[in-house]
Design a protein around this motif. Structure first.
Motif, PDB file in Angstrom:
ATOM      1  N   LEU A  79      41.063  36.666  37.644  1.00  0.00           N
ATOM      2  CA  LEU A  79      40.842  35.392  36.978  1.00  0.00           C
ATOM      3  C   LEU A  79      39.398  35.364  36.507  1.00  0.00           C
ATOM      4  O   LEU A  79      38.516  35.914  37.167  1.00  0.00           O
ATOM      5  CB  LEU A  79      41.087  34.231  37.949  1.00  0.00           C
ATOM      6  N   THR A  80      39.148  34.749  35.381  1.00  0.00           N
ATOM      7  CA  THR A  80      37.791  34.481  34.950  1.00  0.00           C
ATOM      8  C   THR A  80      37.670  32.966  34.928  1.00  0.00           C
ATOM      9  O   THR A  80      38.407  32.292  34.210  1.00  0.00           O
ATOM     10  CB  THR A  80      37.504  35.087  33.560  1.00  0.00           C
ATOM     11  N   ILE A  81      36.774  32.429  35.753  1.00  0.00           N
ATOM     12  CA  ILE A  81      36.632  30.987  35.901  1.00  0.00           C
ATOM     13  C   ILE A  81      35.182  30.630  35.599  1.00  0.00           C
ATOM     14  O   ILE A  81      34.270  31.073  36.297  1.00  0.00           O
ATOM     15  CB  ILE A  81      37.017  30.531  37.322  1.00  0.00           C
ATOM     16  N   GLY A  82      34.978  29.875  34.525  1.00  0.00           N
ATOM     17  CA  GLY A  82      33.608  29.532  34.134  1.00  0.00           C
ATOM     18  C   GLY A  82      32.764  30.756  33.864  1.00  0.00           C
ATOM     19  O   GLY A  82      31.579  30.770  34.161  1.00  0.00           O
ATOM     20  N   GLY A  83      33.381  31.819  33.353  1.00  0.00           N
ATOM     21  CA  GLY A  83      32.678  33.056  33.029  1.00  0.00           C
ATOM     22  C   GLY A  83      32.534  34.037  34.176  1.00  0.00           C
ATOM     23  O   GLY A  83      32.095  35.164  33.981  1.00  0.00           O
ATOM     24  N   ALA A  84      32.909  33.645  35.394  1.00  0.00           N
ATOM     25  CA  ALA A  84      32.770  34.523  36.560  1.00  0.00           C
ATOM     26  C   ALA A  84      34.120  35.150  36.930  1.00  0.00           C
ATOM     27  O   ALA A  84      35.116  34.435  37.045  1.00  0.00           O
ATOM     28  CB  ALA A  84      32.230  33.742  37.744  1.00  0.00           C
ATOM     29  N   PRO A  85      34.163  36.471  37.134  1.00  0.00           N
ATOM     30  CA  PRO A  85      35.419  37.115  37.535  1.00  0.00           C
ATOM     31  C   PRO A  85      35.729  36.861  39.013  1.00  0.00           C
ATOM     32  O   PRO A  85      34.839  36.869  39.853  1.00  0.00           O
ATOM     33  CB  PRO A  85      35.157  38.600  37.281  1.00  0.00           C
ATOM     34  N   VAL A  86      37.014  36.625  39.276  1.00  0.00           N
ATOM     35  CA  VAL A  86      37.496  36.429  40.648  1.00  0.00           C
ATOM     36  C   VAL A  86      38.782  37.233  40.789  1.00  0.00           C
ATOM     37  O   VAL A  86      39.746  36.981  40.075  1.00  0.00           O
ATOM     38  CB  VAL A  86      37.792  34.939  40.951  1.00  0.00           C
ATOM     39  N   ARG A  87      38.784  38.209  41.700  1.00  0.00           N
ATOM     40  CA  ARG A  87      40.008  38.981  41.961  1.00  0.00           C
ATOM     41  C   ARG A  87      40.737  38.380  43.144  1.00  0.00           C
ATOM     42  O   ARG A  87      40.112  37.958  44.120  1.00  0.00           O
ATOM     43  CB  ARG A  87      39.683  40.435  42.249  1.00  0.00           C
ATOM     44  N   ALA A  88      42.056  38.357  43.052  1.00  0.00           N
ATOM     45  CA  ALA A  88      42.874  37.841  44.147  1.00  0.00           C
ATOM     46  C   ALA A  88      44.104  38.715  44.293  1.00  0.00           C
ATOM     47  O   ALA A  88      44.641  39.235  43.309  1.00  0.00           O
ATOM     48  CB  ALA A  88      43.270  36.392  43.892  1.00  0.00           C
ATOM     49  N   ARG A  89      44.543  38.871  45.546  1.00  0.00           N
ATOM     50  CA  ARG A  89      45.704  39.695  45.882  1.00  0.00           C
ATOM     51  C   ARG A  89      46.745  38.856  46.603  1.00  0.00           C
ATOM     52  O   ARG A  89      46.469  37.726  47.015  1.00  0.00           O
ATOM     53  CB  ARG A  89      45.259  40.841  46.776  1.00  0.00           C
ATOM     54  N   ALA A  90      47.913  39.437  46.789  1.00  0.00           N
ATOM     55  CA  ALA A  90      49.004  38.754  47.486  1.00  0.00           C
ATOM     56  C   ALA A  90      48.492  38.133  48.776  1.00  0.00           C
ATOM     57  O   ALA A  90      47.757  38.762  49.531  1.00  0.00           O
ATOM     58  CB  ALA A  90      50.138  39.729  47.777  1.00  0.00           C
ATOM     59  N   GLY A  91      48.857  36.862  48.988  1.00  0.00           N
ATOM     60  CA  GLY A  91      48.439  36.137  50.173  1.00  0.00           C
ATOM     61  C   GLY A  91      47.173  35.329  49.989  1.00  0.00           C
ATOM     62  O   GLY A  91      46.795  34.565  50.873  1.00  0.00           O
ATOM     63  N   GLU A  92      46.507  35.463  48.834  1.00  0.00           N
ATOM     64  CA  GLU A  92      45.265  34.727  48.585  1.00  0.00           C
ATOM     65  C   GLU A  92      45.496  33.608  47.563  1.00  0.00           C
ATOM     66  O   GLU A  92      46.375  33.702  46.713  1.00  0.00           O
ATOM     67  CB  GLU A  92      44.170  35.675  48.087  1.00  0.00           C
ATOM     68  N   THR A  93      44.657  32.569  47.670  1.00  0.00           N
ATOM     69  CA  THR A  93      44.744  31.409  46.782  1.00  0.00           C
ATOM     70  C   THR A  93      43.373  31.127  46.184  1.00  0.00           C
ATOM     71  O   THR A  93      42.361  31.244  46.871  1.00  0.00           O
ATOM     72  CB  THR A  93      45.227  30.167  47.562  1.00  0.00           C
ATOM     73  N   VAL A  94      43.356  30.769  44.906  1.00  0.00           N
ATOM     74  CA  VAL A  94      42.110  30.457  44.203  1.00  0.00           C
ATOM     75  C   VAL A  94      42.270  29.103  43.513  1.00  0.00           C
ATOM     76  O   VAL A  94      43.285  28.852  42.866  1.00  0.00           O
ATOM     77  CB  VAL A  94      41.781  31.526  43.137  1.00  0.00           C
ATOM     78  N   ARG A  95      41.248  28.256  43.634  1.00  0.00           N
ATOM     79  CA  ARG A  95      41.233  26.965  42.938  1.00  0.00           C
ATOM     80  C   ARG A  95      40.464  27.112  41.631  1.00  0.00           C
ATOM     81  O   ARG A  95      39.342  27.626  41.608  1.00  0.00           O
ATOM     82  CB  ARG A  95      40.554  25.904  43.797  1.00  0.00           C
ATOM     83  N   MET A  96      41.092  26.671  40.551  1.00  0.00           N
ATOM     84  CA  MET A  96      40.440  26.626  39.246  1.00  0.00           C
ATOM     85  C   MET A  96      40.168  25.155  38.941  1.00  0.00           C
ATOM     86  O   MET A  96      41.117  24.380  38.759  1.00  0.00           O
ATOM     87  CB  MET A  96      41.324  27.266  38.172  1.00  0.00           C
ATOM     88  N   PRO A  97      38.902  24.741  38.916  1.00  0.00           N
ATOM     89  CA  PRO A  97      38.584  23.323  38.740  1.00  0.00           C
ATOM     90  C   PRO A  97      38.979  22.787  37.360  1.00  0.00           C
ATOM     91  O   PRO A  97      38.978  23.520  36.368  1.00  0.00           O
ATOM     92  CB  PRO A  97      37.062  23.271  38.898  1.00  0.00           C
ATOM     93  N   ALA A  98      39.278  21.513  37.324  1.00  0.00           N
ATOM     94  CA  ALA A  98      39.589  20.829  36.069  1.00  0.00           C
ATOM     95  C   ALA A  98      38.437  20.981  35.086  1.00  0.00           C
ATOM     96  O   ALA A  98      37.264  21.013  35.483  1.00  0.00           O
ATOM     97  CB  ALA A  98      39.849  19.352  36.346  1.00  0.00           C
ATOM     98  N   HIS A  99      38.781  21.114  33.809  1.00  0.00           N
ATOM     99  CA  HIS A  99      37.821  21.145  32.698  1.00  0.00           C
ATOM    100  C   HIS A  99      36.901  22.360  32.694  1.00  0.00           C
ATOM    101  O   HIS A  99      35.912  22.369  31.960  1.00  0.00           O
ATOM    102  CB  HIS A  99      36.988  19.852  32.661  1.00  0.00           C
ATOM    103  N   VAL A 100      37.195  23.375  33.495  1.00  0.00           N
ATOM    104  CA  VAL A 100      36.411  24.614  33.500  1.00  0.00           C
ATOM    105  C   VAL A 100      37.266  25.699  32.848  1.00  0.00           C
ATOM    106  O   VAL A 100      38.419  25.907  33.244  1.00  0.00           O
ATOM    107  CB  VAL A 100      36.002  25.028  34.930  1.00  0.00           C
TER     108      VAL A 100
END
Length: 123
Positions: A79-100
């Motif tokens: 995922l790229t969130i606000g320009g920053a890369p975030v990798r996630a694998r099975a079993g992990e959860t990532v929050r993507m904030p509103a309006h970002v």
């Protein structure tokens, strides 16, 4: 694989049966060269949608007016969130904030549950 600006395959909506255990990753299937989605719940408070991305498929950068939670069910995503890369694998959860601004790229074939949560105070 080519970038995906919009979903290529949308499966019919399906409700998760009440009072029964299900494996969400079994409720949406991979398709070669495609992104498949299936909405399993929708209300004024938000939506729950299952996705299956073939390796290399992506959704281009966009924003949403509410928080989105990506729960990876299978595989790996970047995922790229606000320009920053975030990798996630099975079993992990990532929050993507509103309006970002955010984008999604399948590092491998991957499945996710996307929970979109609407803030009742926001307009």
């Amino acid at each position: 694989m080519a970038a995906t600006a919009a979903l290529k395959v949308v499966e019919p909506a399906a409700a998760v049966p009440p009072a029964r255990a299900v494996r969400l990753e079994d409720e949406v299937q991979y398709a070669p060269g495609a992104v498949v989605s299936r909405t399993i719940a929708k209300s004024r408070g938000g939506t729950l949608t299952l996705f299956a991305f073939d390796a290399g498929e992506e959704l281009s950068e966009h924003t949403a007016p509410f928080d989105a939670f990506v729960q990876v069910l299978d595989g790996e995503v970047e995922l790229t969130i606000g320009g920053a890369p975030v990798r996630a694998r099975a079993g992990e959860t990532v929050r993507m904030p509103a309006h970002v601004a955010h984008a999604v790229k399948a590092r491998t074939r991957f499945k996710m549950l996307l929970a979109m949560v609407r803030d009742p105070e926001a307009r």
